[in-house]
Every structure is written in structure tokens, then in C-alpha cells.
Design a protein around this motif. Structure first.
Motif, mmCIF file in Angstrom:
data_model
loop_
_atom_site.group_PDB
_atom_site.id
_atom_site.type_symbol
_atom_site.label_atom_id
_atom_site.label_comp_id
_atom_site.label_asym_id
_atom_site.label_seq_id
_atom_site.Cartn_x
_atom_site.Cartn_y
_atom_site.Cartn_z
ATOM 1 N N ALA A 1 -5.393 4.361 2.249
ATOM 2 C CA ALA A 1 -5.213 3.421 3.298
ATOM 3 C C ALA A 1 -6.758 3.472 4.340
ATOM 4 O O ALA A 1 -7.177 2.622 4.741
ATOM 5 C CB ALA A 1 -4.061 3.422 4.077
ATOM 6 N N LEU B 1 2.806 2.406 2.351
ATOM 7 C CA LEU B 1 2.951 2.994 3.811
ATOM 8 C C LEU B 1 4.086 2.245 4.424
ATOM 9 O O LEU B 1 4.156 1.001 4.498
ATOM 10 C CB LEU B 1 2.005 3.307 4.545
ATOM 11 C CG LEU B 1 0.818 4.219 3.960
ATOM 12 C CD1 LEU B 1 -0.441 4.047 4.736
ATOM 13 C CD2 LEU B 1 1.320 5.450 3.774
ATOM 14 N N GLN C 1 1.932 3.028 9.224
ATOM 15 C CA GLN C 1 0.584 2.183 9.466
ATOM 16 C C GLN C 1 0.387 2.266 10.810
ATOM 17 O O GLN C 1 -0.793 2.312 11.295
ATOM 18 C CB GLN C 1 0.877 1.072 9.034
ATOM 19 C CG GLN C 1 1.089 0.571 7.295
ATOM 20 C CD GLN C 1 1.058 -0.476 6.886
ATOM 21 O OE1 GLN C 1 1.041 -1.654 7.776
ATOM 22 N NE2 GLN C 1 1.496 -0.918 5.763
ATOM 23 N N ASP D 1 0.821 -1.113 -0.037
ATOM 24 C CA ASP D 1 -0.069 -0.086 -0.007
ATOM 25 C C ASP D 1 0.773 1.244 0.082
ATOM 26 O O ASP D 1 0.383 2.404 -0.177
ATOM 27 C CB ASP D 1 -1.054 0.061 1.030
ATOM 28 C CG ASP D 1 -0.345 -0.067 2.587
ATOM 29 O OD1 ASP D 1 0.887 0.025 2.481
ATOM 30 O OD2 ASP D 1 -0.998 0.142 3.635
ATOM 31 N N GLN E 1 5.839 0.530 7.851
ATOM 32 C CA GLN E 1 5.269 -0.131 9.075
ATOM 33 C C GLN E 1 4.926 1.187 10.154
ATOM 34 O O GLN E 1 3.998 0.961 10.885
ATOM 35 C CB GLN E 1 6.092 -1.264 9.507
ATOM 36 C CG GLN E 1 5.382 -1.851 11.095
ATOM 37 C CD GLN E 1 4.011 -2.473 10.295
ATOM 38 O OE1 GLN E 1 4.044 -3.192 9.642
ATOM 39 N NE2 GLN E 1 2.879 -2.241 11.106
#
Length: 104
Positions: free
Chosen positions: A75, A23, A28, A21, A25
Motif C-alpha cells: 500500500a 488492509l 489505512q 488491498d 479501514q
């Protein structure tokens, strides 16, 4: 020799790969934290330090950059729109205070 090979030969781990996606970790994790920050009523700064090991100032710098990314919008669009709206309202209020304007 590319950067990843030179770092591997120098004994350093390669940089973390970006998930599908787009991004990281940490990004996220920041979005997940913002989804449930209300659980920390009044102690968000302490929770930021515990969860991310950084100051709240640095956290908010990262968050502000993050909510401008299209990957973050894809997201979690509702969260990113809410955060952008809150940021815009704070900016309007700061500008109004500087100009001596009373907002409703």
C-alpha cells in the motif's frame, strides 16, 4: 450456520470486510495518519487520542504490527520502509544502552 450468520441472527453487525488491498479501514487510517503526523508537532499523542480514540501505547502496538504486514508494504512502501528503519534504529539504541555501548 457460519459466524456471520450467527452474529446477524444475534443482532450484531457483521465484521467489516477487508478491502481489496487487504488492509482494514483502521489500518489505512493509521498509515494515512503516519504520512502526515509531523503536522502535530509535539502533540501527536493528543492527535492520536482524538483521531482514533485510543492511547498512544495501543496506537503504536497497532502500528508496529501493521508495518510488518506485506499488505502495508504494497500500500505504501516508502512509508513502511521509513517506519521500519526508525523502529530498527530505536531497537539498536535501546540494546546499546543496556550493554553500555556508545553509538555514534
Amino acid at each position: 450456520m457460519d459466524a456471520a450468520e450467527s452474529m446477524a441472527s444475534a443482532g450484531q453487525p457483521p465484521p467489516p470486510a477487508q478491502p481489496a488491498d487487504g488492509l482494514s479501514q483502521r489500518e489505512q487510517d493509521v498509515l494515512a495518519f503516519e504520512r502526515q503526523w509531523w503536522r502535530y508537532a509535539g502533540a501527536k499523542e493528543q492527535a492520536i487520542r482524538q483521531a482514533f480514540g485510543m492511547s498512544s501505547t495501543r496506537y503504536y502496538q497497532i502500528l508496529n504490527r501493521l508495518i510488518d504486514k506485506q499488505e502495508a508494504m504494497r500500500a505504501d512502501p516508502m512509508l513502511v520502509k521509513r517506519l521500519r528503519k526508525l523502529r530498527a534504529a530505536r531497537q539498536r539504541n535501546r540494546a546499546a544502552r543496556r550493554l553500555g555501548i556508545e553509538l555514534p
